[in-house]
Design a protein around this motif. Structure first.
Motif, PDB file in Angstrom:
ATOM      1  N   ILE A  54     -12.263  14.560   3.061  1.00 27.97           N
ATOM      2  CA  ILE A  54     -11.463  14.559   4.288  1.00 27.97           C
ATOM      3  C   ILE A  54     -11.661  13.257   5.057  1.00 27.97           C
ATOM      4  CG2 ILE A  54     -11.238  15.637   6.571  1.00 27.97           C
ATOM      5  CD1 ILE A  54     -11.740  18.340   5.153  1.00 27.97           C
ATOM      6  N   ASP A  55     -12.900  12.815   5.191  1.00 31.14           N
ATOM      7  CA  ASP A  55     -13.174  11.563   5.902  1.00 31.14           C
ATOM      8  C   ASP A  55     -12.522  10.366   5.205  1.00 31.14           C
ATOM      9  OD1 ASP A  55     -14.621  12.931   7.803  1.00 31.14           O
ATOM     10  OD2 ASP A  55     -16.583  12.432   6.935  1.00 31.14           O
ATOM     11  N   GLU A  56     -12.579  10.352   3.873  1.00 28.08           N
ATOM     12  CA  GLU A  56     -11.978   9.266   3.103  1.00 28.08           C
ATOM     13  C   GLU A  56     -10.456   9.247   3.284  1.00 28.08           C
ATOM     14  OE1 GLU A  56     -11.444   8.698  -1.582  1.00 28.08           O
ATOM     15  OE2 GLU A  56     -13.555   8.709  -0.957  1.00 28.08           O
ATOM     16  N   ALA A  57      -9.820  10.420   3.224  1.00 26.78           N
ATOM     17  CA  ALA A  57      -8.368  10.511   3.401  1.00 26.78           C
ATOM     18  C   ALA A  57      -7.978  10.116   4.827  1.00 26.78           C
ATOM     19  CB  ALA A  57      -7.886  11.925   3.094  1.00 26.78           C
ATOM     20  N   HIS A  58      -8.781  10.515   5.798  1.00 24.10           N
ATOM     21  CA  HIS A  58      -8.508  10.148   7.192  1.00 24.10           C
ATOM     22  C   HIS A  58      -8.588   8.638   7.378  1.00 24.10           C
ATOM     23  CE1 HIS A  58      -9.509   9.520  11.479  1.00 24.10           C
ATOM     24  NE2 HIS A  58      -8.580  10.449  11.646  1.00 24.10           N
ATOM     25  N   GLN A  59      -9.583   8.019   6.796  1.00 24.46           N
ATOM     26  CA  GLN A  59      -9.752   6.574   6.888  1.00 24.46           C
ATOM     27  C   GLN A  59      -8.568   5.850   6.245  1.00 24.46           C
ATOM     28  OE1 GLN A  59     -11.930   4.732   8.525  1.00 24.46           O
ATOM     29  NE2 GLN A  59     -10.975   2.849   7.814  1.00 24.46           N
ATOM     30  N   GLN A  60      -8.150   6.323   5.087  1.00 23.03           N
ATOM     31  CA  GLN A  60      -7.017   5.711   4.384  1.00 23.03           C
ATOM     32  C   GLN A  60      -5.728   5.864   5.201  1.00 23.03           C
ATOM     33  OE1 GLN A  60      -6.260   7.367   0.501  1.00 23.03           O
ATOM     34  NE2 GLN A  60      -4.891   5.715  -0.078  1.00 23.03           N
ATOM     35  N   ALA A  61      -5.503   7.039   5.781  1.00 11.29           N
ATOM     36  CA  ALA A  61      -4.310   7.267   6.598  1.00 11.29           C
ATOM     37  C   ALA A  61      -4.324   6.364   7.828  1.00 11.29           C
ATOM     38  CB  ALA A  61      -4.230   8.736   7.019  1.00 11.29           C
ATOM     39  N   THR A  62      -5.474   6.204   8.447  1.00  6.74           N
ATOM     40  CA  THR A  62      -5.600   5.335   9.621  1.00  6.74           C
ATOM     41  C   THR A  62      -5.279   3.891   9.249  1.00  6.74           C
ATOM     42  OG1 THR A  62      -7.292   6.802  10.545  1.00  6.74           O
ATOM     43  CG2 THR A  62      -7.191   4.571  11.428  1.00  6.74           C
ATOM     44  N   GLU A  63      -5.760   3.433   8.115  1.00  4.31           N
ATOM     45  CA  GLU A  63      -5.485   2.056   7.669  1.00  4.31           C
ATOM     46  C   GLU A  63      -3.989   1.849   7.415  1.00  4.31           C
ATOM     47  OE1 GLU A  63      -7.975   1.482   4.263  1.00  4.31           O
ATOM     48  OE2 GLU A  63      -9.817   1.487   5.460  1.00  4.31           O
ATOM     49  N   ILE A  64      -3.335   2.830   6.810  1.00  2.99           N
ATOM     50  CA  ILE A  64      -1.898   2.721   6.536  1.00  2.99           C
ATOM     51  C   ILE A  64      -1.115   2.658   7.841  1.00  2.99           C
ATOM     52  CG2 ILE A  64       0.111   3.974   5.617  1.00  2.99           C
ATOM     53  CD1 ILE A  64      -1.790   5.002   3.387  1.00  2.99           C
ATOM     54  N   ILE A  65      -1.460   3.526   8.772  1.00  2.38           N
ATOM     55  CA  ILE A  65      -0.764   3.541  10.059  1.00  2.38           C
ATOM     56  C   ILE A  65      -0.968   2.221  10.795  1.00  2.38           C
ATOM     57  CG2 ILE A  65      -0.776   4.597  12.360  1.00  2.38           C
ATOM     58  CD1 ILE A  65      -1.290   7.289  10.891  1.00  2.38           C
ATOM     59  N   GLN A  66      -2.183   1.713  10.797  1.00  2.00           N
ATOM     60  CA  GLN A  66      -2.446   0.450  11.486  1.00  2.00           C
ATOM     61  C   GLN A  66      -1.737  -0.723  10.801  1.00  2.00           C
ATOM     62  OE1 GLN A  66      -6.715   0.269  11.687  1.00  2.00           O
ATOM     63  NE2 GLN A  66      -6.812   1.618  13.472  1.00  2.00           N
ATOM     64  N   ALA A  67      -1.673  -0.709   9.486  1.00  6.52           N
ATOM     65  CA  ALA A  67      -1.035  -1.805   8.760  1.00  6.52           C
ATOM     66  C   ALA A  67       0.473  -1.852   9.010  1.00  6.52           C
ATOM     67  CB  ALA A  67      -1.310  -1.666   7.259  1.00  6.52           C
ATOM     68  N   HIS A  68       1.071  -0.705   9.299  1.00  8.24           N
ATOM     69  CA  HIS A  68       2.524  -0.638   9.477  1.00  8.24           C
ATOM     70  C   HIS A  68       2.909  -0.208  10.894  1.00  8.24           C
ATOM     71  CE1 HIS A  68       3.040  -1.276   5.210  1.00  8.24           C
ATOM     72  NE2 HIS A  68       2.153  -0.327   4.981  1.00  8.24           N
ATOM     73  N   ARG A  69       2.065  -0.512  11.847  1.00  8.10           N
ATOM     74  CA  ARG A  69       2.276  -0.088  13.231  1.00  8.10           C
ATOM     75  C   ARG A  69       3.611  -0.584  13.790  1.00  8.10           C
ATOM     76  NH1 ARG A  69      -0.805   2.209  16.736  1.00  8.10           N
ATOM     77  NH2 ARG A  69      -2.734   1.805  15.646  1.00  8.10           N
ATOM     78  N   GLU A  70       3.959  -1.830  13.548  1.00  7.00           N
ATOM     79  CA  GLU A  70       5.201  -2.399  14.094  1.00  7.00           C
ATOM     80  C   GLU A  70       6.432  -1.700  13.514  1.00  7.00           C
ATOM     81  OE1 GLU A  70       5.556  -4.521  16.659  1.00  7.00           O
ATOM     82  OE2 GLU A  70       3.385  -4.300  16.823  1.00  7.00           O
ATOM     83  N   GLN A  71       6.413  -1.431  12.207  1.00  7.88           N
ATOM     84  CA  GLN A  71       7.545  -0.741  11.593  1.00  7.88           C
ATOM     85  C   GLN A  71       7.690   0.673  12.159  1.00  7.88           C
ATOM     86  OE1 GLN A  71       5.196  -2.381   9.657  1.00  7.88           O
ATOM     87  NE2 GLN A  71       6.191  -3.339   7.912  1.00  7.88           N
ATOM     88  N   HIS A  72       6.565   1.367  12.329  1.00  8.29           N
ATOM     89  CA  HIS A  72       6.604   2.727  12.882  1.00  8.29           C
ATOM     90  C   HIS A  72       7.131   2.713  14.311  1.00  8.29           C
ATOM     91  CE1 HIS A  72       3.238   3.848   9.857  1.00  8.29           C
ATOM     92  NE2 HIS A  72       4.426   3.986   9.323  1.00  8.29           N
ATOM     93  N   LYS A  73       6.712   1.731  15.068  1.00  8.83           N
ATOM     94  CA  LYS A  73       7.160   1.627  16.460  1.00  8.83           C
ATOM     95  C   LYS A  73       8.676   1.400  16.507  1.00  8.83           C
ATOM     96  CE  LYS A  73       6.357  -0.906  20.737  1.00  8.83           C
ATOM     97  NZ  LYS A  73       5.667  -2.019  21.378  1.00  8.83           N
ATOM     98  N   ASP A 118     -19.518  21.838   0.697  1.00 10.53           N
ATOM     99  CA  ASP A 118     -19.132  21.454   2.061  1.00 10.53           C
ATOM    100  C   ASP A 118     -19.256  19.951   2.260  1.00 10.53           C
ATOM    101  OD1 ASP A 118     -18.551  24.039   2.771  1.00 10.53           O
ATOM    102  OD2 ASP A 118     -20.444  24.390   3.834  1.00 10.53           O
ATOM    103  N   SER A 119     -20.311  19.382   1.731  1.00  9.42           N
ATOM    104  CA  SER A 119     -20.532  17.946   1.859  1.00  9.42           C
ATOM    105  C   SER A 119     -19.433  17.157   1.152  1.00  9.42           C
ATOM    106  CB  SER A 119     -21.902  17.592   1.288  1.00  9.42           C
ATOM    107  OG  SER A 119     -22.071  16.215   1.224  1.00  9.42           O
ATOM    108  N   GLU A 120     -19.070  17.585  -0.047  1.00  5.66           N
ATOM    109  CA  GLU A 120     -18.023  16.887  -0.808  1.00  5.66           C
ATOM    110  C   GLU A 120     -16.663  17.030  -0.129  1.00  5.66           C
ATOM    111  OE1 GLU A 120     -16.319  14.577  -3.855  1.00  5.66           O
ATOM    112  OE2 GLU A 120     -18.355  14.799  -3.093  1.00  5.66           O
ATOM    113  N   VAL A 121     -16.352  18.213   0.382  1.00  7.07           N
ATOM    114  CA  VAL A 121     -15.094  18.421   1.101  1.00  7.07           C
ATOM    115  C   VAL A 121     -15.045  17.520   2.328  1.00  7.07           C
ATOM    116  CG1 VAL A 121     -13.774  20.095   2.469  1.00  7.07           C
ATOM    117  CG2 VAL A 121     -14.678  20.757   0.241  1.00  7.07           C
ATOM    118  N   ARG A 122     -16.118  17.438   3.056  1.00  4.24           N
ATOM    119  CA  ARG A 122     -16.179  16.581   4.247  1.00  4.24           C
ATOM    120  C   ARG A 122     -15.973  15.124   3.854  1.00  4.24           C
ATOM    121  NH1 ARG A 122     -14.514  16.250   8.702  1.00  4.24           N
ATOM    122  NH2 ARG A 122     -15.049  18.415   8.895  1.00  4.24           N
ATOM    123  N   ARG A 123     -16.584  14.689   2.762  1.00  5.94           N
ATOM    124  CA  ARG A 123     -16.428  13.311   2.298  1.00  5.94           C
ATOM    125  C   ARG A 123     -14.969  13.009   1.948  1.00  5.94           C
ATOM    126  NH1 ARG A 123     -15.634  10.395  -1.898  1.00  5.94           N
ATOM    127  NH2 ARG A 123     -15.580  12.099  -3.379  1.00  5.94           N
TER     128      ARG A 123
END
Length: 136
Positions: free
Chosen positions: A26-45, A19-24
């Motif tokens: 998921i959190d890592e993938a969420h952080q990476q997805a958030t960084e990608i979205i923020q880095a390309h916010r203008e293009q997405h908009k 459970d701990s490893e799965v949570r880690r």
């Protein structure tokens, strides 16, 4: 029966570790997805605005908006099948376009191979260090 009692604490520890490893992960993938979205916010908009305006975008339009920030030039011959009145006409137009594309790709490959052959011939005609040592 005594075996299951002894194995239970081990099983709980193992499940907690999983459970701990799965949570880690998921959190890592969420952080990476958030960084990608923020880095390309203008293009997405921009893409979202164009989707609201045109309702649909093809791959070329999305890539152009993402890379250049503008819609690509419309080429009337790009989608000849869209002008067809029947499915058969659309199919023929698409096949003709594919055949034309294949022909141009083959010509490019032939030109490439001719260039390579000329370069190889030029390299073969140059004297090597061994040849110059024989003359000395």
């Amino acid at each position: 029966m005594s075996l299951t009692v002894k194995a239970q604490p081990f099983l709980k520890q193992r499940l907690a570790a999983i459970d701990s490893e799965v949570r880690r992960l998921i959190d890592e993938a969420h952080q990476q997805a958030t960084e990608i979205i923020q880095a390309h916010r203008e293009q997405h908009k921009l893409i979202a605005e164009m989707l609201l305006k045109y309702e649909t975008l093809n791959e070329k339009e999305i890539l152009s908006l993402f890379n250049d920030g503008k819609m690509p030039e419309k080429n009337a011959e790009e989608f000849p099948s869209e002008k067809a009145a029947t499915f058969e006409e659309a199919k023929k137009a698409l096949e003709a376009k594919e055949a034309e594309k294949t022909d141009s790709e083959l010509e490019a490959e032939q030109a490439d191979s001719e260039t390579t052959e000329v370069a190889d011939d030029t390299a073969d005609s140059k004297p090597t260090n061994d040849d110059s040592n024989d003359n000395a």
